[in-house]
Design an enzyme around this catalytic site. Sequence first.
Site, mmCIF file in Angstrom:
data_model
loop_
_atom_site.group_PDB
_atom_site.id
_atom_site.type_symbol
_atom_site.label_atom_id
_atom_site.label_comp_id
_atom_site.label_asym_id
_atom_site.label_seq_id
_atom_site.Cartn_x
_atom_site.Cartn_y
_atom_site.Cartn_z
ATOM 1 N N LYS A 29 0.843 -1.203 0.000
ATOM 2 C CA LYS A 29 0.000 0.000 0.000
ATOM 3 C C LYS A 29 0.871 1.243 0.000
ATOM 4 C CE LYS A 29 -3.793 -2.358 2.289
ATOM 5 N NZ LYS A 29 -4.389 -2.798 3.556
ATOM 6 N N GLN A 73 -4.702 -1.446 9.682
ATOM 7 C CA GLN A 73 -4.547 -2.773 9.080
ATOM 8 C C GLN A 73 -5.081 -3.845 10.030
ATOM 9 O OE1 GLN A 73 -3.290 -3.439 5.898
ATOM 10 N NE2 GLN A 73 -3.944 -5.536 6.322
ATOM 11 N N ASP A 96 -11.328 2.521 4.357
ATOM 12 C CA ASP A 96 -11.642 1.091 4.294
ATOM 13 C C ASP A 96 -13.122 0.869 4.010
ATOM 14 O OD1 ASP A 96 -10.081 -1.139 4.274
ATOM 15 O OD2 ASP A 96 -9.594 -1.060 6.410
#
Length: 259
Positions: A29, A73, A96
């Site tokens: 990422k 995460q 997200d």
Amino acid sequence: MDETYGRRPGLTVIIVGEDPASQVYVRNKEVNAIKVGLVSEVIRMPEQTTQEELLAVIDRLNADATVDGILVQLPVPKHIDKDAVIAAVAPDKDVDGFFGMKSGFTLKHGYVAPCTPRACIHLIKTTGETIEGKHALVVGRGELVGKPVATLLLNENATVTIAHSRTRNLGEIARTADIIIAAVGKPNIITGDMVKPGAVLIDVGINRGADGKLCGDINFSGAEPVAGWITPVPGGVGPMTIAMLIRNTLDCYLNHVRL
Ligand code: NAP
């Protein structure tokens, strides 16, 4: 990326602990976010970080006007309440897409969709095939992929079937599907004989095959000759998920700078 609005979009990823797969995902990422010109920050916190310490970092980022997107995460270590962490991220910075899908079978207006489901829809659209009116089968009803991607397909006016571990006659159902999205986490859930000729197959699963190699949920060699379109694993949904994280960050940024 230009600086029309006086600053570049900012994405901050928080990782707690040493989970090796998560370390790889976060690194990917970061590399891609930098490549396209985002202001990218990764906050690495030790395994023994307390929930209060993590929530304090999220609070600080929520208040930082240069941060457009915050991603924690997952998984977080067991002593931390994942739901409390997800809820702490400001909805307008939730790249997200958890907040956007919170209310079940809708996508809240003005908020972004989760990255992997959004990647699936994008991949289908790039084939040039229409989604409206098609029979779309989603295999898997997980909170991260199956349910939200079914919602997005409904929003695109597909007729959606959701299959899961108790579904009977998966093969029969699959053979009537114009689009199949497999999000289970088991190899060979969909085999060539279950595929309608010309169907669009999107493989979300990430598995380690008997030969030790990465593979998806769809038997690629069996399904590929029958399908109209099929995504590979590795490749396909994985890289597109990162692209959608960047897209979500850009969408959040545009919401912020245009206010
Ligand atoms: P999950 O929450 O565990 O959901 C798995 C689903 O599969 C469950 O709904 C389960 O049904 C269903 N299932 C299990 N066995 C089945 C069977 N034999 N037939 C039909 N359905 C069955 O998993 P997830 O988080 O959604 O992840 C799914 C896969 O996608 C994993 O391999 C994961 O690594 C991968 N993934 C990839 C990306 C990417 O970027 N490429 C992102 C996220 C996830 P029940 O509900 O009945 O138990």
